[in-house]
Every structure is written in C-alpha cells, then in structure tokens.
Design a protein around this motif. Structure first.
Motif, short mmCIF file in Angstrom:
data_model
loop_
_atom_site.label_atom_id
_atom_site.label_comp_id
_atom_site.label_asym_id
_atom_site.label_seq_id
_atom_site.Cartn_x
_atom_site.Cartn_y
_atom_site.Cartn_z
N ASP A 1 0.80 -1.24 0.00
CA ASP A 1 0.00 0.00 0.00
C ASP A 1 0.83 1.28 0.00
O ASP A 1 0.52 2.23 0.72
CB ASP A 1 -0.98 0.00 1.18
CG ASP A 1 -1.97 -1.14 1.06
OD1 ASP A 1 -2.80 -1.07 0.14
OD2 ASP A 1 -1.90 -2.09 1.86
N HIS B 1 0.98 3.18 -2.72
CA HIS B 1 0.08 4.05 -3.50
C HIS B 1 0.79 5.26 -4.11
O HIS B 1 0.33 6.40 -3.99
CB HIS B 1 -1.10 4.51 -2.64
CG HIS B 1 -2.03 3.41 -2.27
ND1 HIS B 1 -2.84 2.79 -3.19
CD2 HIS B 1 -2.24 2.80 -1.08
CE1 HIS B 1 -3.55 1.84 -2.59
NE2 HIS B 1 -3.20 1.82 -1.31
N ASN C 1 3.43 6.83 -3.26
CA ASN C 1 4.04 7.76 -2.32
C ASN C 1 5.55 7.48 -2.26
O ASN C 1 6.03 6.71 -1.43
CB ASN C 1 3.41 7.61 -0.95
CG ASN C 1 3.90 8.63 0.04
OD1 ASN C 1 4.94 9.25 -0.14
ND2 ASN C 1 3.14 8.82 1.11
N ASP D 1 -0.35 -2.77 -4.45
CA ASP D 1 -0.79 -1.38 -4.35
C ASP D 1 0.39 -0.42 -4.31
O ASP D 1 0.43 0.52 -3.53
CB ASP D 1 -1.71 -1.16 -3.15
CG ASP D 1 -3.10 -1.74 -3.36
OD1 ASP D 1 -3.45 -2.01 -4.52
OD2 ASP D 1 -3.82 -1.91 -2.38
N ALA E 1 -1.04 2.54 -7.72
CA ALA E 1 -2.40 3.00 -7.97
C ALA E 1 -2.79 4.14 -7.02
O ALA E 1 -2.41 4.16 -5.86
CB ALA E 1 -3.38 1.85 -7.81
N ILE E 2 -3.53 5.07 -7.54
CA ILE E 2 -4.17 6.20 -6.85
C ILE E 2 -3.22 7.06 -6.03
O ILE E 2 -3.62 7.69 -5.07
CB ILE E 2 -5.37 5.75 -5.98
CG1 ILE E 2 -4.93 4.88 -4.81
CG2 ILE E 2 -6.43 5.08 -6.82
CD1 ILE E 2 -6.03 4.55 -3.81
N GLY E 3 -1.98 7.15 -6.40
CA GLY E 3 -1.04 7.94 -5.62
C GLY E 3 -0.47 9.12 -6.38
O GLY E 3 -0.67 9.26 -7.58
N PRO F 1 3.17 7.81 -9.19
CA PRO F 1 3.25 6.39 -9.56
C PRO F 1 4.48 6.03 -10.39
O PRO F 1 5.10 5.00 -10.16
CB PRO F 1 1.96 6.14 -10.33
CG PRO F 1 1.49 7.48 -10.75
CD PRO F 1 1.99 8.45 -9.73
N ASN G 1 -3.67 -2.64 -9.07
CA ASN G 1 -2.56 -2.25 -9.94
C ASN G 1 -2.74 -2.77 -11.35
O ASN G 1 -2.22 -2.19 -12.29
CB ASN G 1 -1.22 -2.71 -9.37
CG ASN G 1 -0.74 -1.80 -8.26
OD1 ASN G 1 -1.00 -0.62 -8.25
ND2 ASN G 1 -0.04 -2.36 -7.31
N THR H 1 -4.51 -0.09 -13.40
CA THR H 1 -3.86 1.19 -13.68
C THR H 1 -2.85 1.07 -14.80
O THR H 1 -2.44 0.02 -15.17
CB THR H 1 -3.16 1.74 -12.42
OG1 THR H 1 -2.19 0.79 -11.98
CG2 THR H 1 -4.16 2.04 -11.35
#
Length: 71
Positions: A9, A11, A13, A37, A40-42, A45, A68, A71
């Motif tokens: 996770d 993400h 970061n 993860d 995704a959604i960070g 990426p 993932n 994405t």
C-alpha cells in the motif's frame, strides 16, 4: 540469520517508499516482499515504480494485485 521485510500500500508515495528503504539499510534486511498497491491512486506512480524496479541493491519480490492491474 535471514532478515526480510514485507510491506504494501505505497500508492505512489515515493517519499514513504524511500523512508522504508532507508530503514531497510539500517536494519540489515536482505530480502524485500512487496504485497501490492505500489502505484495506484497515488501522487507519484511513475517515480515509485521506477524506484522499485531500479533494484536499489535488493531483489524485491512483488505481488501484483487487482488494483494495480487496472492502472
């Protein structure tokens, strides 16, 4: 003694990922397992996946999860 780290996770970061790798160096970890993860959604990426794939002296085992794959 075998020492390893398991995490997930991130993400996208990259700063959190770099902090994990910094700790890995200080604890003498020899194996890395990333459970997904990563990107995704960070916020960063591409930088995050580039960092993971660049090896950084480690052979990370990466489990690809459904998020993932999308994405």
């Amino acid at each position: 003694m075998r020492r390893f780290v398991v995490f997930s996770d991130i993400h996208g970061n990259i700063e959190a990922l770099k902090a994990i790798y910094s700790d890995i160096l200080s604890y003498g970890i020899s194996e890395i397992y990333h459970l997904g993860d990563a990107i995704a959604i960070g916020p960063e990426p591409k930088l995050t996946i580039d960092f993971i794939l660049s090896n950084n002296g480690y052979s990370a085992q990466i489990v690809k999860d459904v998020l993932n794959e999308l994405t």
